[in-house]
Design an enzyme around this catalytic site. Structure first.
Site, PDB file in Angstrom:
ATOM      1  N   ASP A 211      -1.955  -7.310  -1.717  1.00  0.00           N
ATOM      2  CA  ASP A 211      -1.089  -6.237  -2.209  1.00  0.00           C
ATOM      3  C   ASP A 211      -0.192  -5.656  -1.126  1.00  0.00           C
ATOM      4  O   ASP A 211       0.889  -5.150  -1.437  1.00  0.00           O
ATOM      5  CB  ASP A 211      -1.873  -5.140  -2.950  1.00  0.00           C
ATOM      6  CG  ASP A 211      -2.995  -4.547  -2.148  1.00  0.00           C
ATOM      7  OD1 ASP A 211      -3.229  -4.999  -1.022  1.00  0.00           O
ATOM      8  OD2 ASP A 211      -3.651  -3.631  -2.651  1.00  0.00           O
TER       9      ASP A 211
HETATM   10  C1  LAN Z   1      -8.684  -1.015   3.294  1.00  0.00           C
HETATM   11  C2  LAN Z   1      -7.369  -0.388   3.460  1.00  0.00           C
HETATM   12  C3  LAN Z   1      -6.289  -0.953   2.617  1.00  0.00           C
HETATM   13  C4  LAN Z   1      -6.793  -1.463   1.294  1.00  0.00           C
HETATM   14  C5  LAN Z   1      -5.697  -1.658   0.224  1.00  0.00           C
HETATM   15  C6  LAN Z   1      -4.535  -2.504   0.714  1.00  0.00           C
HETATM   16  C7  LAN Z   1      -5.140  -0.300  -0.161  1.00  0.00           C
HETATM   17  C8  LAN Z   1      -6.335  -2.274  -1.004  1.00  0.00           C
HETATM   18  O1  LAN Z   1      -5.420  -2.348  -2.046  1.00  0.00           O
HETATM   19  C9  LAN Z   1      -7.039  -3.570  -0.683  1.00  0.00           C
HETATM   20  C10 LAN Z   1      -8.177  -3.305   0.304  1.00  0.00           C
HETATM   21  C11 LAN Z   1      -7.708  -2.654   1.612  1.00  0.00           C
HETATM   22  C12 LAN Z   1      -7.076  -3.729   2.458  1.00  0.00           C
HETATM   23  C13 LAN Z   1      -8.865  -2.091   2.423  1.00  0.00           C
HETATM   24  C14 LAN Z   1     -10.190  -2.739   2.363  1.00  0.00           C
HETATM   25  C15 LAN Z   1     -11.356  -2.001   3.029  1.00  0.00           C
HETATM   26  C16 LAN Z   1     -10.946  -1.327   4.316  1.00  0.00           C
HETATM   27  C17 LAN Z   1     -10.430  -2.380   5.270  1.00  0.00           C
HETATM   28  C18 LAN Z   1      -9.833  -0.324   3.945  1.00  0.00           C
HETATM   29  C19 LAN Z   1     -10.269   0.725   2.959  1.00  0.00           C
HETATM   30  C20 LAN Z   1      -9.648   0.391   5.269  1.00  0.00           C
HETATM   31  C21 LAN Z   1     -11.079   0.518   5.840  1.00  0.00           C
HETATM   32  C22 LAN Z   1     -11.978  -0.441   5.035  1.00  0.00           C
HETATM   33  C23 LAN Z   1     -13.010  -1.120   5.971  1.00  0.00           C
HETATM   34  C24 LAN Z   1     -13.912  -2.022   5.175  1.00  0.00           C
HETATM   35  C25 LAN Z   1     -13.770  -0.024   6.705  1.00  0.00           C
HETATM   36  C26 LAN Z   1     -14.892  -0.482   7.578  1.00  0.00           C
HETATM   37  C27 LAN Z   1     -16.145  -0.410   6.833  1.00  0.00           C
HETATM   38  C28 LAN Z   1     -16.831  -1.472   6.430  1.00  0.00           C
HETATM   39  C29 LAN Z   1     -17.721  -1.369   5.262  1.00  0.00           C
HETATM   40  C30 LAN Z   1     -16.720  -2.788   7.115  1.00  0.00           C
END
Ligand code: LAN
Length: 741
Positions: free
Chosen positions: A463
């Site tokens: 996305d």
């Molecule tokens: C994110 C941030 C962006 C987010 C979007 C693009 C908004 C979404 O549409 C797809 C998933 C994604 C890329 C996403 C996945 C999970 C993330 C990377 C996070 C929420 C930012 C932090 C999170 C990450 C997993 C945090 C670390 C914790 C763990 C459980 C490993």
């Protein structure tokens, strides 16, 4: 700031004395407010534009909001909003913002740095002051700390925050530490911390590795191929975040990498538990977890598996197989480090990879390269210094901002700002593939994708690629002499290639990769506080973003991969329909929550020509939203929706971000042609909430991951109200027909 890379430095003489006094006041007020206000407003950053703000051309009108809104009135508010928001934009064109929220990140960093001996090198005295301020501000009234800044106390949050405060120099009997310790002891002590907490405590040497369920690195030696059957269990098939966190964790576990004992760690060891350390039953501790933390309890089968692997440790430790497995892990760790320029995919593997590099060679270059990239994750706001959930949300925010601002059609006030944003969009697209062979490292294609943050980070996302592409197409449709030359078609084709490659067999799109295994694998999820982490599933947000991007693309390039795009759109549409809930809503996985999901569900369908009139699915979703509008004219959804999977109304005022999402969904569907009243009311709510500066207030937290952990999107409060008001003005007040996607 440099090409989206943000670092904070302490400068006692920066700014004017007046500005410094304002900053101090902000910090003091935050502390005074701490039990009522758990969100960070990110005002400190916004102060830096105070000077520029004074020179700005537009302010929103201050007279009372009339019952009947005119296009001129809304235009005046929009100009105020855009000119405020422009003040916040950086030279490189992106919008910075607080991407904090989770409370378990900073302690991991502090524990790792303490272990490697680099704490004082990376954390100056000011860093420590701000980090402790952050803890003090987010301690709950009961003495504990949550999983995230708005959450109730958990053992995970409390145990790690406690340790962090001690490592940063707090004594055991200060108010903060005493209350936190009491919270833990009243619930059995730190053996009840979640598995990720156990990991960090074991690294510090204040918890026994025997009290951990095994993180068997030999998993990486399993065959990957589906035909073997067992290949479905290979970590290469897991969601990349899960895979990349357990990779270095299993390396550290396999090596039992532990901090050298110091008087401080010896003291912490005694403080964390209500019983003497030597009396702890580590075998029982393996499966203990506080009820406050338990979101995804282990299924029985999992416990059986851990028991078997636990026993297997006696054979595996020190064996040839273990050495092979550790070497394999380290290969993947170095690959990840090098391909992300030592930023790594996220805050958790960043820190553990750094620890692994140190364990492998404390004087080596990889470890040193890691240290300089720690700063990319740190953020300072008036609530203190925190570690962010990513190295920022730069591209994501910028591409939404572009679409929102362009959609107001107020080019005279926004051309300069859009032209800068254009540079950022151009400069953050991934133009180099990750190192070959991709399949050896389980990597998806990246060339042409857009990342969530910066080009240096570089992991492709379905996305983010789609929003990046839409931003590029939006800018290309504006006069080039105003906003700059469009990105060459070849690069957009590469992006389309990535987007098409993301389609799963169910028709939907997942986040970073294709779905590589089955949902039942979730029974292996050992992280008690997070749901759905094992597999990368198709999501409504990702799928809808791909739909809107491909359909916008084919309007400008009707002949490029025409047949493939048409069929991808058909299958994606079918997927979006298939996951609509019986009540008409869509569950949002990455924002709060049904309002967010509905915005994506509806715009995915309306991009393909469906609307309130001709499509019952769109109609049902609009009705779902309409009945949840509140007395103040807005929408307000609580983060509890995400964990409970039931729509949950917010206490108090409605939320500007939810209101904007709901309005954007209704406007896209053409609901206003049936009944414009909810939209008039929503618009008036947004105008009422706007501040004299043109900004909107930061309200409750808007982002989420893995069902249960919340994350701050500080820019949403500007982007989405601008977008919704811009469309409201054009489509309702000016009666334009065109909906832009
Ligand atoms: C994110 C941030 C962006 C987010 C979007 C693009 C908004 C979404 O549409 C797809 C998933 C994604 C890329 C996403 C996945 C999970 C993330 C990377 C996070 C929420 C930012 C932090 C999170 C990450 C997993 C945090 C670390 C914790 C763990 C459980 C490993």
């Amino acid at each position: 700031n440099n090409k989206g890379r943000q670092t904070w430095e302490f400068d006692a003489t920066a700014g004017t004395p007046e500005l410094r006094a304002q900053a101090d006041r902000l910090r003091e007020n935050f502390t005074a407010n701490k039990d009522k206000q758990h969100h960070s407003s990110d005002e400190l950053l916004r102060l830096q534009c105070a000077d520029r703000l004074r020179a700005k051309k537009y302010a929103p009108p201050s007279s009372e909001i009339p019952d009947q809104l005119t296009p001129e009135r809304v235009e005046a508010h929009l100009k105020g909003a855009i000119s405020f928001y422009e003040c916040l934009q950086q030279e490189d064109g992106h919008w910075p913002g607080d991407y904090g929220g989770p409370m378990f990140l900073l302690p991991g960093l502090i524990i790792a740095l303490y272990t490697t001996g680099a704490l004082d090198q990376v954390f100056t005295p000011q860093h420590k002051v701000e980090a402790l301020r952050y803890l003090a501000n987010h301690q709950n009234a009961d003495g504990g700390f949550g999983l995230h800044i708005e959450g109730g106390s958990t053992m995970f949050g409390t145990g790690l925050s406690y340790v962090m405060s001690r490592l940063l120099g707090m004594g055991p009997d200060e108010d903060l530490t005493k209350r936190a310790r009491e919270w833990m002891h009243a619930r059995g002590g730190a053996t009840y911390i979640t598995s990720w907490g156990k990991f960090w405590l074991a690294v510090l040497g204040v918890y026994s590795w025997d009290g951990m369920n095994p993180l068997t690195p030999e998993m990486w030696l399993l065959p990957y191929s589906k035909w073997t059957g067992i290949g479905y269990l290979h970590p290469g098939r897991y969601w990349c975040h899960c895979r990349m966190v357990y990779l270095p964790m299993s390396y550290v576990y396999g090596k039992r990498g532990t901090c050298k004992e110091t008087p401080l760690t010896a003291a912490i060891r005694q403080e964390l538990y209500p019983m003497p350390y030597s009396k702890i039953d580590w075998n029982a501790a393996r499966n203990q977890c506080a009820k406050e933390d338990l979101y995804y309890p282990h299924p029985l089968l999992q416990d059986v598996l851990w028991w078997v692997l636990y026993k297997a440790e006696n054979v595996l430790q020190g064996s040839f197989l273990r050495r092979m497995a550790l070497a394999e892990c380290m290969k993947h760790i170095h690959y990840e480090d090098e391909n992300t320029r030592y930023i790594d995919i996220g805050p958790v593997n960043k820190v553990i990879n750094m620890l692994c590099c140190w364990l492998e060679d404390p004087n080596g270059t990889p470890y040193k390269k890691h240290l300089v990239r720690v700063a990319d994750y740190l953020w300072v706001a008036e609530d203190g210094l925190k570690m962010q959930g990513y190295n920022g949300s730069q591209l994501w925010d910028t591409s939404f901002a572009v679409q929102a601002i362009a959609d107001t059609a107020l080019l005279d006030v926004s051309a300069a700002c859009l032209s800068k944003a254009h540079q950022y969009v151009e400069q953050s697209q991934v133009v180099e593939e990750a190192a070959p062979p991709l399949s050896r490292y389980y990597r998806h294609v990246s060339l042409g994708a857009w990342p969530f943050s910066t080009r240096d980070h570089g992991w492709p996302i379905s996305d983010c690629s789609s929003e990046g592409l839409k931003a590029a197409l939006t800018l290309a449709a504006l006069p080039a002499n105003k906003v700059g030359d469009p990105i060459p078609a070849e690069r957009l084709y590469n992006c389309v290639n990535v987007i098409l490659s993301y389609q799963n067999s169910d028709g939907g799109m997942a986040t970073y990769e294709n779905t590589r295994s089955f949902h039942w694998l979730e029974i292996l999820n050992p992280a008690e506080t997070f749901g759905d982490i094992i597999v990368d599933y198709s999501y409504v947000e990702c799928t809808s973003a791909c739909i809107t991007a491909l359909s916008a693309f084919r309007k400008q390039y009707p002949n490029h991969r025409r047949g493939e795009i048409a069929s991808a759109l058909r299958r994606a549409e079918a997927f979006v329909r298939s996951i609509q809930r019986p009540d008409g809503s869509w569950y949002g996985s990455w924002g709060v929550c049904f309002t967010y999901g509905c915005w994506f569900g509806v715009t995915g369908l309306t991009a393909l020509g469906h609307n309130y009139h001709n499509d019952p699915a769109v109609r049902r979703c609009c009705d779902f939203l309409a009945i949840r509008q509140r007395k103040d004219g807005g929408w307000g959804e609580s983060y509890l929706s995400c964990q409970d999977k039931v729509y949950s109304q917010l206490d108090g005022d409605s939320h500007v971000v939810n209101t904007a999402w709901a309005m954007l969904a209704l406007l896209a569907a053409g609901y206003h042609k049936v009944d414009p009243t909810p939209l008039h009311l929503g618009a008036r709510f947004l105008l009422r909430m706007q501040q004299p500066t043109g900004d909107w207030p930061q309200q409750h937290i808007s982002g989420v991951f893995n069902r249960n952990c919340m994350i701050t999107y500080a820019n949403y409060r500007n982007i989405f109200p601008i977008w919704a008001l811009g469309q409201y003005r054009r489509l309702i007040l000016l009666g334009e027909e065109e909906i832009r996607h």
